[in-house]
Scaffold this active site. Structure first.
Site, PDB file in Angstrom:
ATOM      1  N   HIS A  15       2.228   4.780 -16.800  1.00 25.33           N
ATOM      2  CA  HIS A  15       1.358   5.103 -15.663  1.00 25.33           C
ATOM      3  C   HIS A  15       1.499   6.585 -15.313  1.00 25.33           C
ATOM      4  O   HIS A  15       2.438   7.252 -15.768  1.00 25.33           O
ATOM      5  CB  HIS A  15       1.722   4.271 -14.427  1.00 25.33           C
ATOM      6  CG  HIS A  15       1.218   2.861 -14.476  1.00 25.33           C
ATOM      7  ND1 HIS A  15       1.923   1.842 -15.080  1.00 25.33           N
ATOM      8  CD2 HIS A  15       0.070   2.304 -14.011  1.00 25.33           C
ATOM      9  CE1 HIS A  15       1.233   0.708 -14.978  1.00 25.33           C
ATOM     10  NE2 HIS A  15       0.099   0.962 -14.335  1.00 25.33           N
ATOM     11  N   LYS A  33       3.019   7.171  -9.578  1.00 24.22           N
ATOM     12  CA  LYS A  33       3.277   5.748  -9.323  1.00 24.22           C
ATOM     13  C   LYS A  33       4.719   5.568  -8.856  1.00 24.22           C
ATOM     14  O   LYS A  33       5.654   6.055  -9.486  1.00 24.22           O
ATOM     15  CB  LYS A  33       2.999   4.914 -10.578  1.00 24.22           C
ATOM     16  CG  LYS A  33       3.202   3.428 -10.330  1.00 24.22           C
ATOM     17  CD  LYS A  33       2.511   2.563 -11.341  1.00 24.22           C
ATOM     18  CE  LYS A  33       2.766   1.090 -11.090  1.00 24.22           C
ATOM     19  NZ  LYS A  33       2.177   0.623  -9.823  1.00 24.22           N
TER      20      LYS A  33
HETATM   21  P1  NAD Z   1      -2.019   6.248  -3.476  1.00 19.02           P
HETATM   22  O1  NAD Z   1      -0.622   6.752  -3.227  1.00 19.02           O
HETATM   23  O2  NAD Z   1      -3.017   7.159  -4.110  1.00 19.02           O
HETATM   24  O3  NAD Z   1      -2.654   5.744  -2.084  1.00 19.02           O
HETATM   25  C1  NAD Z   1      -1.905   5.041  -1.128  1.00 19.02           C
HETATM   26  C2  NAD Z   1      -2.750   4.860   0.127  1.00 19.02           C
HETATM   27  O4  NAD Z   1      -1.987   4.126   1.096  1.00 19.02           O
HETATM   28  C3  NAD Z   1      -3.161   6.174   0.809  1.00 19.02           C
HETATM   29  O5  NAD Z   1      -4.478   6.029   1.307  1.00 19.02           O
HETATM   30  C4  NAD Z   1      -2.187   6.271   1.984  1.00 19.02           C
HETATM   31  O6  NAD Z   1      -2.720   7.009   3.077  1.00 19.02           O
HETATM   32  C5  NAD Z   1      -2.087   4.796   2.341  1.00 19.02           C
HETATM   33  N1  NAD Z   1      -0.936   4.512   3.179  1.00 19.02           N
HETATM   34  C6  NAD Z   1       0.345   4.920   3.020  1.00 19.02           C
HETATM   35  N2  NAD Z   1       1.095   4.485   4.045  1.00 19.02           N
HETATM   36  C7  NAD Z   1       0.241   3.781   4.846  1.00 19.02           C
HETATM   37  C8  NAD Z   1       0.423   3.069   6.063  1.00 19.02           C
HETATM   38  N3  NAD Z   1       1.618   2.991   6.660  1.00 19.02           N
HETATM   39  N4  NAD Z   1      -0.639   2.430   6.590  1.00 19.02           N
HETATM   40  C9  NAD Z   1      -1.871   2.505   5.999  1.00 19.02           C
HETATM   41  N5  NAD Z   1      -2.087   3.170   4.856  1.00 19.02           N
HETATM   42  C10 NAD Z   1      -1.032   3.784   4.291  1.00 19.02           C
HETATM   43  O7  NAD Z   1      -1.839   4.922  -4.327  1.00 19.02           O
HETATM   44  P2  NAD Z   1      -2.895   4.226  -5.346  1.00 19.02           P
HETATM   45  O8  NAD Z   1      -2.724   4.794  -6.709  1.00 19.02           O
HETATM   46  O9  NAD Z   1      -4.252   4.200  -4.713  1.00 19.02           O
HETATM   47  O10 NAD Z   1      -2.298   2.749  -5.394  1.00 19.02           O
HETATM   48  C11 NAD Z   1      -2.155   1.986  -4.204  1.00 19.02           C
HETATM   49  C12 NAD Z   1      -1.420   0.688  -4.528  1.00 19.02           C
HETATM   50  O11 NAD Z   1      -2.231  -0.118  -5.387  1.00 19.02           O
HETATM   51  C13 NAD Z   1      -0.088   0.866  -5.262  1.00 19.02           C
HETATM   52  O12 NAD Z   1       0.815  -0.120  -4.818  1.00 19.02           O
HETATM   53  C14 NAD Z   1      -0.456   0.635  -6.720  1.00 19.02           C
HETATM   54  O13 NAD Z   1       0.641   0.217  -7.513  1.00 19.02           O
HETATM   55  C15 NAD Z   1      -1.471  -0.459  -6.538  1.00 19.02           C
HETATM   56  N6  NAD Z   1      -2.460  -0.645  -7.623  1.00 19.02           N
HETATM   57  C16 NAD Z   1      -2.805  -1.923  -7.904  1.00 19.02           C
HETATM   58  C17 NAD Z   1      -3.771  -2.189  -8.832  1.00 19.02           C
HETATM   59  C18 NAD Z   1      -4.189  -3.625  -9.069  1.00 19.02           C
HETATM   60  O14 NAD Z   1      -5.136  -3.882  -9.851  1.00 19.02           O
HETATM   61  N7  NAD Z   1      -3.527  -4.588  -8.402  1.00 19.02           N
HETATM   62  C19 NAD Z   1      -4.401  -1.131  -9.520  1.00 19.02           C
HETATM   63  C20 NAD Z   1      -4.032   0.180  -9.207  1.00 19.02           C
HETATM   64  C21 NAD Z   1      -3.064   0.415  -8.237  1.00 19.02           C
END
Ligand code: NAD
Length: 237
Positions: free
Chosen positions: A149, A153
Site C-alpha cells: 500500500h 497507510k
Molecule cells: P485518509 O488518512 O486519507 O483520510 C482519513 C479521513 O478521516 C480524513 O478525512 C480525516 O479528516 C478523517 N478523520 C480523522 N480523524 C477523524 C475524526 N476524529 N473524526 C472524523 N473524521 C476524522 O485515509 P484513507 O486513505 O481515505 O482511508 C480511510 C480508511 O479507509 C482507512 O482506515 C483505510 O485503511 C480504509 N480503506 C478501506 C477500504 C475498503 O475498501 N474497506 C479501501 C481504502 C481505504
C-alpha cells in the site's frame, strides 16, 4: 419517485472521502444524496452545496439515513454511537479497528443495519472465495499473504490481508503476512501457496480507489431500509 437516501460521509477529506464525494457528485449511485460531510478539520464549510462539519461538531449534523465511514480507527467509536443514537445505517470500511471496536460493532448491529468490510471491491470478494478453496485443496502447503500500500497507510497488515487470512484459515491453512509501504500504491494483495517444486500465486491489484467507493455507495443504497443486523457485503452487492 422514492425520497433520496440521505448520506453522511465520515472521513470526507481523506483519499477515500474525496473519491466518494466526487462519485456522488457525478451521480454514480442515483437515489443517494450527500447531506453532510465530516472530517477532522474541514478546510471549507460548504463544498458543492454540501455542508462540512468538524469531528467535534459530529452531533450537530443534519438528519441522515446512512453514514459511510472511511476515517481512522480512532474516529470510529463516535460515528458508530451517532448512528445508533439516530437509528441510521452504517457502511464502514475503516480498518485497524481494535477487538473492542469490533465487539461494539456487533452489539450495535442489534439496533441498526450495518456492514463493515475490509475491502469493498468485487474482485477481493471473489478472491476470498478462491483462497479459501485453494487452502482447503492444498493441505500442508505454505501460505503467505503479501500486501503493498501507499506510504500513508497506518495499519499493517492491511484489513484486506487479514480478511484474506481469515478465508485461508477457514480453508484449513495458517498464513504468514508481509507488508510493504511504498509510494502511492492503492492496494495490492498476493496470496501465495507453496508446495514442494510448485507454487501458486493469486493476486489482486486495485489501481483506483473508485472501486472501493463505488462498492461502498452501492452497499449504502442496498442497506437502507433493511432490518437491524451485521450484514455481509456479499448479501448487499
Ligand atoms: P485518509 O488518512 O486519507 O483520510 C482519513 C479521513 O478521516 C480524513 O478525512 C480525516 O479528516 C478523517 N478523520 C480523522 N480523524 C477523524 C475524526 N476524529 N473524526 C472524523 N473524521 C476524522 O485515509 P484513507 O486513505 O481515505 O482511508 C480511510 C480508511 O479507509 C482507512 O482506515 C483505510 O485503511 C480504509 N480503506 C478501506 C477500504 C475498503 O475498501 N474497506 C479501501 C481504502 C481505504
Amino acid at each position: 419517485m422514492p425520497a433520496p437516501i440521505r448520506l453522511m460521509l465520515h472521513g470526507a477529506s481523506g483519499r477515500m472521502g474525496h473519491a466518494l464525494m466526487r462519485l456522488c457528485g457525478e451521480g454514480a449511485e442515483p437515489g443517494c444524496v450527500v447531506v453532510a460531510a465530516v472530517s477532522r478539520k474541514p478546510a471549507q464549510r460548504v463544498v458543492d452545496g454540501v455542508p462540512h462539519f468538524a469531528a467535534a461538531e459530529l452531533r450537530g449534523v443534519p438528519a441522515f439515513d446512512v453514514a459511510i465511514d472511511f476515517s481512522l480507527a480512532e474516529a470510529f467509536d463516535q460515528v458508530l454511537a451517532l448512528c445508533v443514537e439516530r437509528g441510521a445505517g452504517l457502511v464502514s470500511g475503516t480498518t485497524g479497528l481494535s477487538a473492542a471496536q469490533r465487539e461494539a460493532l456487533v452489539a450495535a448491529s442489534a439496533r441498526i443495519p450495518l456492514v463493515w468490510a475490509a475491502n469493498f471491491s468485487l474482485g477481493v470478494a471473489l478472491l476470498e472465495e478462491l483462497v479459501e478453496r485453494a487452502a482447503a485443496t492444498l493441505p500442508g502447503w505454505d501460505c503467505d499473504i503479501v500486501e503493498a500500500h501507499h506510504v500513508h497507510k497506518k495499519d499493517a497488515p492491511s484489513g484486506t490481508a487479514l480478511a484474506l487470512g481469515a478465508a485461508v484459515g477457514r480453508g484449513g491453512s495458517d498464513p504468514r503476512y508481509a507488508s510493504l509501504r511504498a509510494g502511492d500504491i492503492v492496494g495490492e494483495h498476493t496470496v501465495q501457496f507453496t508446495g514442494t517444486g510448485e507454487r501458486i500465486e493469486l493476486v489482486h491489484r486495485a489501481t483506483s480507489r473508485d472501486v472501493f467507493a463505488r462498492g461502498a455507495l452501492h452497499a449504502a443504497s442496498r442497506l437502507h431500509g433493511r432490518a437491524a443486523g451485521n450484514w455481509r457485503l456479499r448479501d448487499l452487492l
